[in-house]
Design an enzyme around this catalytic site. Structure first.
Site, mmCIF file in Angstrom:
data_model
loop_
_atom_site.group_PDB
_atom_site.id
_atom_site.type_symbol
_atom_site.label_atom_id
_atom_site.label_comp_id
_atom_site.label_asym_id
_atom_site.label_seq_id
_atom_site.Cartn_x
_atom_site.Cartn_y
_atom_site.Cartn_z
ATOM 1 N N HIS A 43 3.353 -2.133 96.770
ATOM 2 C CA HIS A 43 3.472 -0.752 97.249
ATOM 3 C C HIS A 43 2.966 -0.709 98.687
ATOM 4 C CE1 HIS A 43 3.053 3.772 96.155
ATOM 5 N NE2 HIS A 43 3.218 3.639 97.461
ATOM 6 N N GLU A 70 7.614 -0.404 95.674
ATOM 7 C CA GLU A 70 7.346 1.015 95.484
ATOM 8 C C GLU A 70 7.001 1.660 96.822
ATOM 9 O OE1 GLU A 70 5.182 0.797 91.096
ATOM 10 O OE2 GLU A 70 3.970 1.134 92.897
ATOM 11 N N HIS A 190 0.578 2.895 85.830
ATOM 12 C CA HIS A 190 -0.604 3.547 86.395
ATOM 13 C C HIS A 190 -1.695 3.635 85.327
ATOM 14 C CE1 HIS A 190 -2.257 5.546 89.986
ATOM 15 N NE2 HIS A 190 -3.109 6.055 89.107
#
Length: 239
Positions: A43, A70, A190
């Site tokens: 990310h 991401e 997450h």
């Protein structure tokens, strides 16, 4: 079997705290795949506080499983993804200064924007996933935007798992059922961990992939990276 994609942001965070190249995110990616990891997730954020643009390009030829990038689809992010062409891009609406992702997309409000972005990625042959809160009403608009998959934002599940796991998983199950009705693939991520992953994977239908970073890297400090990756794979096994 649900695939395990390992987010290696925290490896980069540790490296950047000292400078230099140790620990190496590229070596970590190679080892994770050798140990059975079925994907590598990163990310990159605009401030490069963990994964850098250089990391993105360095990792591309080394990821032989699935490369998942991401990020918030600002223009520089879009252009980088179009150049690197990972197997998957996951769109996350996090603010530039967010410590970590903290919400999914409002696909109703941002339908036009998401449709435009997703069309660009799909025209380049990149599978596109939308980070989504567990809300069945939002799934229809993810499908209308042209997404291939949704990624369920699992912080609320992780937070409430020890209090009442049946209640914690209920909106995720309901959202997963609707996603299947619309022909959307299903990812999740997450705050999933060795403690809460198995119950989630066993009770969410059609779960294709989980993306796990913080807990996995943290647990690897005690257990070692190979043992930790193997432990996560066992949690996902259906036998």
């Amino acid at each position: 079997m649900t695939k395990l994609s390992v987010n290696i942001n925290k490896i980069a965070t540790l490296r950047n705290a000292r400078g230099g190249e140790t620990p190496s995110v590229t070596e970590a990616a190679i080892k994770i795949q050798e140990f059975g990891g079925q994907g590598i997730t990163i990310h990159p954020r605009p401030d490069e506080r963990h994964i850098t643009r250089k990391d993105v390009y360095d990792l591309k030829p080394l990821v032989t499983t699935e490369f998942n990038i991401e990020g918030n689809p600002h223009r520089p992010f879009i252009d980088m993804v179009l150049e690197v062409k990972p197997e998957q891009v996951t769109l996350v609406p996090d603010a530039d200064d967010a410590i970590t992702s903290n919400a999914g997309w409002d696909t109703i409000k941002h339908l036009s924007f998401l449709t435009e972005i997703i069309t660009e990625f799909k025209n380049a042959g990149i599978r596109t996933s939308i980070f989504l809160d567990p809300n069945p009403e939002l799934v229809e608009y993810a499908a209308k935007a042209g997404a291939d998959r949704i990624e369920l934002y699992t912080e609320a599940y992780a937070k409430n798992y020890t209090l009442n796991k049946e209640l914690a998983i209920k909106p995720y199950y309901e959202t997963a059922v609707v996603a299947a009705d619309y022909g959307l693939g299903l990812n999740a991520g997450h705050d999933l961990s060795l403690e809460n992953l198995k119950y989630f994977a066993d009770n969410i239908p059609n779960l294709l992939e989980v993306s796990i970073g913080h807990a996995l890297v943290s647990e690897a400090l005690y257990m070692g990276l190979e043992n930790t990756v193997q432990a996560y794979l066992k949690r996902l096994a259906k036998w």
